[in-house]
Design a protein around this motif. Structure first.
Motif, short mmCIF file in Angstrom:
data_model
loop_
_atom_site.label_atom_id
_atom_site.label_comp_id
_atom_site.label_asym_id
_atom_site.label_seq_id
_atom_site.Cartn_x
_atom_site.Cartn_y
_atom_site.Cartn_z
N LEU A 27 87.18 -33.47 -24.11
CA LEU A 27 87.00 -32.13 -24.65
C LEU A 27 85.65 -32.14 -25.34
CD1 LEU A 27 90.55 -31.61 -26.22
CD2 LEU A 27 89.74 -30.82 -24.00
N GLY A 28 84.67 -31.48 -24.74
CA GLY A 28 83.32 -31.46 -25.29
C GLY A 28 83.04 -30.16 -26.01
N VAL A 29 82.29 -30.25 -27.11
CA VAL A 29 81.89 -29.08 -27.88
C VAL A 29 80.38 -29.16 -28.10
CG1 VAL A 29 82.15 -27.88 -30.08
CG2 VAL A 29 84.11 -29.00 -29.06
N ASP A 67 99.45 -36.49 -35.72
CA ASP A 67 98.20 -37.21 -35.88
C ASP A 67 97.05 -36.20 -35.97
OD1 ASP A 67 96.48 -39.39 -36.17
OD2 ASP A 67 97.18 -40.39 -34.35
N VAL A 68 95.93 -36.63 -36.50
CA VAL A 68 94.72 -35.82 -36.57
C VAL A 68 93.55 -36.75 -36.25
CG1 VAL A 68 93.24 -34.36 -38.00
CG2 VAL A 68 95.71 -34.33 -38.36
N VAL A 69 92.70 -36.33 -35.32
CA VAL A 69 91.50 -37.09 -34.99
C VAL A 69 90.30 -36.23 -35.37
CG1 VAL A 69 90.18 -38.18 -33.14
CG2 VAL A 69 92.68 -38.35 -33.15
N TRP A 70 89.42 -36.79 -36.22
CA TRP A 70 88.26 -36.06 -36.70
C TRP A 70 87.21 -37.06 -37.12
CZ3 TRP A 70 88.00 -34.48 -42.37
CH2 TRP A 70 88.86 -35.25 -43.16
N PHE A 71 86.10 -36.59 -37.69
CA PHE A 71 84.98 -37.49 -37.96
C PHE A 71 85.33 -38.59 -38.97
CE2 PHE A 71 84.22 -34.37 -41.31
CZ PHE A 71 83.77 -35.14 -42.37
N GLN A 72 86.38 -38.41 -39.78
CA GLN A 72 86.78 -39.46 -40.71
C GLN A 72 87.89 -40.35 -40.15
OE1 GLN A 72 87.57 -37.81 -44.61
NE2 GLN A 72 85.40 -37.60 -45.02
N LYS A 73 88.41 -40.02 -38.98
CA LYS A 73 89.40 -40.85 -38.29
C LYS A 73 89.13 -40.69 -36.79
CE LYS A 73 94.24 -41.78 -37.61
NZ LYS A 73 95.50 -41.13 -37.33
N LEU A 74 88.33 -41.59 -36.24
CA LEU A 74 87.81 -41.44 -34.89
C LEU A 74 88.78 -41.81 -33.78
CD1 LEU A 74 84.15 -42.73 -35.44
CD2 LEU A 74 84.97 -40.36 -35.36
N THR A 75 89.88 -42.47 -34.11
CA THR A 75 90.86 -42.87 -33.08
C THR A 75 92.26 -42.54 -33.56
OG1 THR A 75 89.39 -44.69 -32.44
CG2 THR A 75 91.65 -44.81 -31.66
N SER A 76 93.08 -42.01 -32.64
CA SER A 76 94.48 -41.71 -32.98
C SER A 76 95.23 -43.02 -33.24
CB SER A 76 95.14 -40.92 -31.86
OG SER A 76 95.16 -41.68 -30.66
N SER A 84 83.90 -39.05 -30.45
CA SER A 84 82.58 -39.64 -30.22
C SER A 84 81.81 -39.92 -31.50
CB SER A 84 81.73 -38.73 -29.33
OG SER A 84 81.51 -37.48 -29.99
N GLY A 85 82.20 -39.29 -32.60
CA GLY A 85 81.49 -39.46 -33.86
C GLY A 85 80.82 -38.17 -34.29
N ASP A 86 80.38 -38.16 -35.52
CA ASP A 86 79.86 -36.95 -36.14
C ASP A 86 78.41 -36.70 -35.74
OD1 ASP A 86 79.87 -34.74 -37.77
OD2 ASP A 86 79.68 -35.85 -39.64
N ILE A 99 85.75 -35.36 -27.64
CA ILE A 99 87.03 -36.00 -27.92
C ILE A 99 87.62 -36.42 -26.57
CG2 ILE A 99 89.36 -35.67 -28.83
CD1 ILE A 99 88.08 -33.69 -30.86
N MET A 100 87.75 -37.75 -26.37
CA MET A 100 88.28 -38.29 -25.12
C MET A 100 89.78 -38.55 -25.25
SD MET A 100 84.71 -39.84 -25.14
CE MET A 100 85.11 -40.50 -26.65
N ILE A 101 90.52 -38.15 -24.21
CA ILE A 101 91.98 -38.27 -24.26
C ILE A 101 92.47 -38.98 -23.01
CG2 ILE A 101 94.15 -36.99 -24.39
CD1 ILE A 101 92.36 -34.64 -25.55
N ASP A 102 93.22 -40.06 -23.22
CA ASP A 102 93.91 -40.74 -22.13
C ASP A 102 95.31 -40.14 -22.05
OD1 ASP A 102 95.27 -42.41 -20.38
OD2 ASP A 102 94.33 -44.24 -21.17
N LEU A 103 95.50 -39.22 -21.12
CA LEU A 103 96.77 -38.49 -21.03
C LEU A 103 97.95 -39.42 -20.72
CD1 LEU A 103 95.44 -35.43 -18.99
CD2 LEU A 103 95.96 -35.50 -21.44
#
Length: 195
Positions: A27-29, A67-76, A84-86, A99-103
């Protein structure tokens, strides 16, 4: 060719992937600074950078955040989602944060992922241009769906899209819901109401 979505439209990512067995996505932004205008822009020398943060809220079938994945927690916690990082400025072409997701590794109780974007310094989205969210099939590196955010305004957060498990498929829905908040936790309740 990727499907271009409008607000509240959705697409089956499994079908867009051509039945190739969708397993890993990104998921790219991306965003740019809107051109500065007026007298004060000339005095300040132009644009200041804007720090937008892409985040992912992970919900179970009951609407509980697991769970929450964000710049302060980069991996679930389970390792299935990686950030990818901030990116502090939004400079450059392409995705600014991913945000890369292994479904295949998502726990079975995970039903919905919600992608949000917040303005860390509290700058409003009227200072943002060319913002978008997109989904890439990492097996083929092909863009499956794209949502261009054309609305600017005095909000500091955006609930961009959701990814929902439905009958063995993954449905991506462009939400485009304006919000107020400078970090992902402030968007949790509003995000829950949209899933």
């Amino acid at each position: 060719m990727a499907i271009s979505l409008n607000k509240n439209s959705s697409v089956s990512l499994s079908k867009e992937a051509g039945g190739s067995g969708l397993t890993r996505i990104a998921l790219g932004v991306g965003w740019d600074m809107a051109p500065a205008k007026g007298f004060f822009a000339k005095l300040s020398g132009g644009n200041e950078s804007i720090d937008l943060d892409a985040s992912c809220l992970v919900f179970d079938g009951g609407g509980n955040i697991v769970d929450v994945v964000w710049f302060q927690k980069l991996t679930s916690d389970d390792g299935s989602i990686r950030h990818s990082g901030d990116n502090l400025t939004g400079e450059g072409d392409g995705d600014d944060e991913t945000i890369m997701i292994d479904l295949t590794r998502l726990p079975s109780n995970v039903e919905t992922l919600v992608l949000t974007v917040t303005s860390f310094r509290g700058q409003t989205f009227d200072k943002v241009a060319n913002a978008f969210g997109r989904v890439i099939d990492l097996a083929t590196n092909r863009e499956l769906a794209r949502y261009d955010i054309s609305e600017s305004g005095s909000y500091t957060g955006l609930i961009l899209a959701s990814l929902k498990r439905s009958g063995g498929e993954w449905i991506y829905k462009a939400l485009g819901e304006r919000a107020q908040g400078v970090h992902v936790q402030q968007l949790a309740d509003q995000s829950r109401s949209l899933i």
